[in-house]
Design an enzyme around this catalytic site. Structure first.
Site, PDB file in Angstrom:
ATOM      1  N   VAL A   1       0.931  -1.393  -0.082  1.00  0.00           N
ATOM      2  CA  VAL A   1      -0.070   0.009  -0.001  1.00  0.00           C
ATOM      3  C   VAL A   1       0.989   1.402  -0.093  1.00  0.00           C
ATOM      4  CG1 VAL A   1      -1.610   1.180   1.304  1.00  0.00           C
ATOM      5  CG2 VAL A   1      -2.018  -1.318   1.063  1.00  0.00           C
TER       6      VAL A   1
ATOM      7  N   TRP B   1       2.515   1.467  -3.264  1.00  0.00           N
ATOM      8  CA  TRP B   1       1.735   2.015  -4.465  1.00  0.00           C
ATOM      9  C   TRP B   1       1.424   3.349  -4.492  1.00  0.00           C
ATOM     10  CZ3 TRP B   1      -3.415   3.418  -4.130  1.00  0.00           C
ATOM     11  CH2 TRP B   1      -4.235   3.573  -5.124  1.00  0.00           C
ATOM     12  N   HIS B   2       1.308   3.943  -3.100  1.00  0.00           N
ATOM     13  CA  HIS B   2       0.709   5.487  -3.187  1.00  0.00           C
ATOM     14  C   HIS B   2       1.998   6.317  -3.659  1.00  0.00           C
ATOM     15  CE1 HIS B   2      -2.659   4.354  -0.773  1.00  0.00           C
ATOM     16  NE2 HIS B   2      -3.123   5.667  -0.957  1.00  0.00           N
ATOM     17  N   ASP B   3       3.233   5.769  -3.173  1.00  0.00           N
ATOM     18  CA  ASP B   3       4.478   6.817  -3.568  1.00  0.00           C
ATOM     19  C   ASP B   3       5.613   6.005  -3.166  1.00  0.00           C
ATOM     20  OD1 ASP B   3       5.651   8.795  -4.730  1.00  0.00           O
ATOM     21  OD2 ASP B   3       4.749  10.532  -3.828  1.00  0.00           O
TER      22      ASP B   3
END
Length: 452
Positions: free
Chosen positions: A325, A328-330
């Site tokens: 997670v 996936w965001h940055d």
């Protein structure tokens, strides 16, 4: 057009693909080439290796590789492929393609694994599900039942695949829908939400928008938070601002996600509701994450949590899932630190829940003790969520909340204020307020359970 031409999966996918590609051309300009190229190679890998046991490793590796490369190279420059292509950098559209591509990655993995599982026995018990699901009991088909229903292999064509990846209503921000559910509803539009309910959803969205307008014009939580003025306020005022910012963030994302969900529902494609519960009705970490960006949670459960072993390896799974997670965001160490810290917070809650399940209360007094302890734990959890997720340092984004990270100065100030002579009564009042709130949440959940 669906009704007039009697369009099924193939016809509807052609129609939506043409519309969505025009939409993407406006958003990304020439960078649509990158989206289609990476997606096409993924499709070929799925078709070639899907029957192999090691296929999940291939599809995950390919998608994580491009997830990282897209961020590292900031969506690439056409000039790296030759100076003759440099002019295309002048036509990159109005929206960075590699930001939206994070959602495309989730869809590519969904397509690959749904295709991989077509010839495997499903662990989904349709009969047991129908007994528990009030939607399926009523003769309709809920989202989960559609998602778990295997599709024939001829539905996994290239046109339907591309349509799924770039479907305009859900392209920018979701909600995230599995390939099985999407392709099934191209053929037979959803019947869970009546026309009346869809219109009501749109009307409720307008009311939420008006509420947001009132909040931004009359309640200055974010101005206080972003400017740093909160450091000059009393602990009670900081508590009010923190609680206001958290509610503002919830409403902001609700507006974005419900708008796109409404657009999709109008077209006959049902998606999970990303904010199914009000943020003020969550009293534990697990419940909070299930109800914040809920479609992403469902995706993680289906494609990561269950394949990794489900509840049998829950303590190990949360580390893998939250690490993904964060990535996936940055690509930021702060996000990884946040992910691992969240996992540490999860462990006591998971152990406590396991202990509660193992120990069955044999008397009404025992049930009362468990209920009181749960309410106390809920009060502590809400306080931690409220304080730890909004207080800003440098306005950096944080995973699902896309909120703020506490800096060292913020932590020191927070501790000195709330553990001081003036702050302790405020902290006690907060805990007592949230303790009562948690008890009310228990009653709401029980009432919903009885009604179903």
């Amino acid at each position: 057009m669906r009704a007039f031409f009697d369009l099924k999966v193939r016809g509807m996918s052609f129609l939506w693909l043409l519309f969505s590609l025009a939409y993407l051309s406006y958003l990304h300009g020439a960078c649509v080439i990158f989206v289609l190229s990476i997606a096409t190679v993924n499709f070929l890998l799925v078709k070639i290796f899907s029957r192999k046991k090691y296929f999940p490793l291939i599809v995950w590796s390919y998608n994580i590789f491009f997830l990282l490369c897209n961020r590292i190279y900031e969506g690439y420059s056409f000039s790296i492929f030759g100076q003759q292509w440099r002019f295309l950098d002048n036509y990159r559209g109005s929206f960075r393609w590699h930001i939206c591509f994070n959602f495309v990655v989730l869809r590519m993995i969904s397509f690959g694994l749904d295709y991989h599982w077509t010839n495997q026995d499903s662990h989904f018990n349709q009969e047991k599900h129908c007994q528990r699901c009030h939607i399926c009991k009523s003769g309709k088909t809920c989202y989960q039942a559609i998602q778990e229903r295997s599709l024939p292999t001829n539905k996994f064509g290239y046109v339907v695949y591309l349509c799924y990846l770039v479907y305009a209503p859900l392209y920018i921000a979701g909600p995230i829908v599995s390939f099985n559910a999407f392709a099934s509803q191209l053929d037979i539009p959803q019947n869970t939400n009546s026309v009346r309910n869809v219109i009501l959803n749109g009307f409720r969205w307008v009311l939420c928008l008006l509420l947001m307008e009132l909040m931004t014009h009359l309640l200055y939580y974010n101005a206080f938070a972003n400017s740093g003025l909160w450091k000059h306020f009393s602990p009670m005022e900081v508590f009010i601002i923190g609680y206001g910012v958290l509610n503002f963030m919830w409403l902001k994302f609700l507006l974005i996600w419900r708008f796109f969900r409404f657009w999709s529902l109008v077209n006959g494609i049902e998606t999970p509701e990303n904010m199914p519960k009000c943020i003020n009705n969550c009293h534990n970490l697990e419940g909070f994450w299930k109800n914040w960006h809920a479609s992403f949670n469902k995706w993680l459960v289906r494609y990561m949590y269950i394949p990794l072993g489900g509840s049998r390896k829950k303590l190990l799974n949360v580390w893998v899932i939250f690490t993904f997670v964060a990535i996936w965001h940055d690509l930021e160490w702060k996000l990884l630190s946040w992910a691992w810290l969240t996992c540490l917070f999860f462990i006591p809650e998971l152990l406590l829940k396991s202990a509660v399940k193992a120990f069955q209360a044999e008397s009404s007094f025992g049930e009362l003790i468990f209920r009181e302890l749960s309410a106390v734990a809920g009060a502590v959890t809400i306080t931690c969520l409220m304080v730890c997720l909004w207080l800003p340092s440098e306005a950096k984004h944080v995973a699902n909340l896309v909120g703020f990270v506490i800096g060292p100065n913020g932590i020191n100030w927070l501790l000195s204020s709330f553990l001081g002579k003036e702050g302790l009564p405020v902290l006690g009042g907060m805990l007592m307020t949230f303790y009562v709130g948690a008890k009310i949440m228990f009653h709401i959940d029980e009432a919903k359970h009885r009604s179903h």
